[in-house]
Design a protein around this motif. Structure first.
Motif, PDB file in Angstrom:
ATOM      1  N   LEU A  54      55.438  30.972  44.535  1.00 33.89           N
ATOM      2  CA  LEU A  54      55.993  32.296  44.832  1.00 33.89           C
ATOM      3  C   LEU A  54      57.507  32.336  44.617  1.00 33.89           C
ATOM      4  O   LEU A  54      58.183  33.232  45.118  1.00 33.89           O
ATOM      5  CB  LEU A  54      55.666  32.705  46.278  1.00 33.89           C
ATOM      6  N   GLY A  55      58.028  31.390  43.854  1.00 34.11           N
ATOM      7  CA  GLY A  55      59.465  31.359  43.606  1.00 34.11           C
ATOM      8  C   GLY A  55      59.972  32.599  42.904  1.00 34.11           C
ATOM      9  O   GLY A  55      61.118  33.013  43.094  1.00 34.11           O
ATOM     10  N   HIS A  56      59.089  33.237  42.130  1.00 32.35           N
ATOM     11  CA  HIS A  56      59.496  34.442  41.385  1.00 32.35           C
ATOM     12  C   HIS A  56      59.530  35.683  42.266  1.00 32.35           C
ATOM     13  O   HIS A  56      59.960  36.748  41.825  1.00 32.35           O
ATOM     14  CB  HIS A  56      58.529  34.670  40.220  1.00 32.35           C
ATOM     15  N   LYS A  57      59.102  35.552  43.530  1.00 28.20           N
ATOM     16  CA  LYS A  57      59.090  36.707  44.438  1.00 28.20           C
ATOM     17  C   LYS A  57      59.985  36.474  45.655  1.00 28.20           C
ATOM     18  O   LYS A  57      59.800  37.092  46.699  1.00 28.20           O
ATOM     19  CB  LYS A  57      57.656  37.004  44.876  1.00 28.20           C
ATOM     20  N   ILE A  58      60.981  35.630  45.485  1.00 32.26           N
ATOM     21  CA  ILE A  58      61.776  35.165  46.614  1.00 32.26           C
ATOM     22  C   ILE A  58      62.477  36.289  47.378  1.00 32.26           C
ATOM     23  O   ILE A  58      62.690  36.195  48.579  1.00 32.26           O
ATOM     24  CB  ILE A  58      62.787  34.100  46.130  1.00 32.26           C
ATOM     25  N   GLY A  59      62.839  37.391  46.704  1.00 26.55           N
ATOM     26  CA  GLY A  59      63.536  38.490  47.371  1.00 26.55           C
ATOM     27  C   GLY A  59      62.614  39.567  47.910  1.00 26.55           C
ATOM     28  O   GLY A  59      63.079  40.560  48.477  1.00 26.55           O
ATOM     29  N   LYS A  60      61.309  39.367  47.764  1.00 24.53           N
ATOM     30  CA  LYS A  60      60.347  40.362  48.224  1.00 24.53           C
ATOM     31  C   LYS A  60      60.160  40.301  49.739  1.00 24.53           C
ATOM     32  O   LYS A  60      60.488  39.312  50.389  1.00 24.53           O
ATOM     33  CB  LYS A  60      58.997  40.140  47.540  1.00 24.53           C
ATOM     34  N   TYR A  61      59.593  41.390  50.275  1.00 20.09           N
ATOM     35  CA  TYR A  61      59.253  41.456  51.694  1.00 20.09           C
ATOM     36  C   TYR A  61      57.741  41.260  51.843  1.00 20.09           C
ATOM     37  O   TYR A  61      56.969  41.532  50.896  1.00 20.09           O
ATOM     38  CB  TYR A  61      59.685  42.791  52.284  1.00 20.09           C
ATOM     39  N   PRO A  62      57.272  40.775  53.012  1.00 22.47           N
ATOM     40  CA  PRO A  62      55.849  40.472  53.169  1.00 22.47           C
ATOM     41  C   PRO A  62      54.902  41.589  52.753  1.00 22.47           C
ATOM     42  O   PRO A  62      53.888  41.327  52.086  1.00 22.47           O
ATOM     43  CB  PRO A  62      55.735  40.170  54.675  1.00 22.47           C
ATOM     44  N   LEU A  63      55.212  42.828  53.119  1.00 17.04           N
ATOM     45  CA  LEU A  63      54.286  43.927  52.837  1.00 17.04           C
ATOM     46  C   LEU A  63      54.254  44.307  51.354  1.00 17.04           C
ATOM     47  O   LEU A  63      53.431  45.124  50.943  1.00 17.04           O
ATOM     48  CB  LEU A  63      54.617  45.142  53.701  1.00 17.04           C
ATOM     49  N   GLU A  64      55.133  43.702  50.569  1.00 15.72           N
ATOM     50  CA  GLU A  64      55.088  43.897  49.121  1.00 15.72           C
ATOM     51  C   GLU A  64      54.152  42.889  48.447  1.00 15.72           C
ATOM     52  O   GLU A  64      53.961  42.941  47.236  1.00 15.72           O
ATOM     53  CB  GLU A  64      56.494  43.766  48.523  1.00 15.72           C
ATOM     54  N   LEU A  65      53.574  41.984  49.225  1.00 16.64           N
ATOM     55  CA  LEU A  65      52.718  40.930  48.698  1.00 16.64           C
ATOM     56  C   LEU A  65      51.261  41.162  49.086  1.00 16.64           C
ATOM     57  O   LEU A  65      50.959  41.877  50.045  1.00 16.64           O
ATOM     58  CB  LEU A  65      53.156  39.564  49.243  1.00 16.64           C
ATOM     59  N   SER A  66      50.363  40.529  48.350  1.00 16.97           N
ATOM     60  CA  SER A  66      48.942  40.559  48.712  1.00 16.97           C
ATOM     61  C   SER A  66      48.710  39.677  49.935  1.00 16.97           C
ATOM     62  O   SER A  66      49.583  38.887  50.333  1.00 16.97           O
ATOM     63  CB  SER A  66      48.093  40.045  47.553  1.00 16.97           C
ATOM     64  N   GLY A  67      47.518  39.786  50.514  1.00 14.88           N
ATOM     65  CA  GLY A  67      47.196  38.951  51.668  1.00 14.88           C
ATOM     66  C   GLY A  67      47.252  37.471  51.335  1.00 14.88           C
ATOM     67  O   GLY A  67      47.772  36.659  52.117  1.00 14.88           O
TER      68      GLY A  67
END
Length: 224
Positions: free
Chosen positions: A131-144
Motif C-alpha cells: 500500500l505504499g502507493h496510497k500512503i496519503g490516503k485516508y481509511p475510508l478511501e480504501l477497500s475493506g
C-alpha cells in the motif's frame, strides 16, 4: 522452548454473569508459535484474546504473557506489556481522520520514537503490505481488504513479540484473506513474532504448520 504465554487454571468471565466464559484452562504458547484458536460464536474466543493484553481481568488462576503476570497487574506494567504486543481487529479500528501513514505510526509514537523513525518505518511497512502507493490516503478511501492491511502494518510496525488477531479475515473476500494470512505468517517467519489468531474455523488453505486450539465447553483444548 521459551514460553510467551502460560496459563494455569485460568478462569475468565464478566461481572454480573453467573458462569465464567473460560474455566480452569491450562496451556502454554511458545515464542515462535503460530496459533489458531477456534470455537463457536460465544464460546469465549475474543474473551481469551482480550485477557492476553489485559483487556479483561482474571477471575481465577494464573496468566503470564511476555514474561509478565497479568493477575492484579498495575497500569504501568500493563502499558509496558502492551508495547510488546500488536493487535489486529476484525473491524480494523483505524482512525478515519488520520492518513493511513499516521495510523501506522501510532505504536511508534506511543513508544516515543522520533518523527524520522516513525515516518521511515511507517512508509516501509505500508510498502510491505503493498500500500505504499496510497500512503496519503485516508481509511475510508480504501477497500475493506486494504484497511485490514493497514491494520496489519500498524500491528507489526514495532516488530512486537506477540501479535494478537481477532477474526482478522472475517469481513474479507478470499483474495484479501489470503494476503492477510501471508502477512501474518511472514511476521512469524521474519521477526520471530508469536502469532495468535482467533477465528470461527481454521482455513483449509493454509500451507504452513500451526498449532490449533479449540474452545469447547469453557475449556481450551489443543487439537492434533
Amino acid at each position: 522452548m521459551e514460553q510467551i504465554i502460560n496459563a494455569k487454571n485460568l478462569t475468565l468471565g464478566y461481572e454480573g454473569e453467573k458462569n465464567p466464559v473460560i474455566k480452569n484452562a491450562s496451556f502454554s504458547i511458545n515464542k515462535n508459535d503460530f496459533i489458531v484458536i477456534t470455537g463457536k460464536s460465544g464460546s469465549g474466543k475474543s474473551t481469551l484474546l482480550k485477557s492476553f493484553y489485559g483487556g479483561i481481568g482474571i477471575l481465577n488462576g494464573e496468566l503470564d504473557v511476555c514474561f509478565t503476570n497479568l493477575k492484579n497487574i498495575n497500569n504501568r506494567n500493563l502499558k509496558e506489556l502492551r508495547q510488546k504486543i500488536g493487535i489486529v481487529f476484525q473491524d480494523y479500528k483505524l482512525v478515519n481522520d488520520w492518513t493511513i501513514e499516521k495510523n501506522v505510526m501510532l505504536p511508534l509514537e506511543i513508544d516515543s520514537q522520533s518523527k524520522t523513525i516513525c515516518k521511515k518505518r511507517s512508509e516501509h511497512f505500508l510498502k510491505y503490505v503493498k500500500l505504499g502507493h496510497k500512503i496519503g490516503k485516508y481509511p475510508l478511501e480504501l477497500s475493506g481488504g486494504e484497511q485490514q492491511r493497514v491494520a496489519v502494518a500498524r500491528a507489526i510496525v514495532h516488530e512486537p513479540n506477540l501479535l494478537l488477531c481477532d477474526e482478522p479475515t472475517g469481513n474479507l473476500d478470499e483474495v484479501s484473506s489470503n494476503m492477510v494470512w501471508d502477512f501474518l505468517r511472514a511476521a512469524r517467519d521474519s521477526w520471530g513474532t508469536c502469532v495468535v489468531v482467533v477465528t470461527h474455523r481454521a482455513p483449509s488453505t493454509l500451507k504452513f504448520n500451526f498449532r490449533h486450539f479449540e474452545i469447547k465447553e469453557r475449556k481450551v483444548v489443543e487439537r492434533f
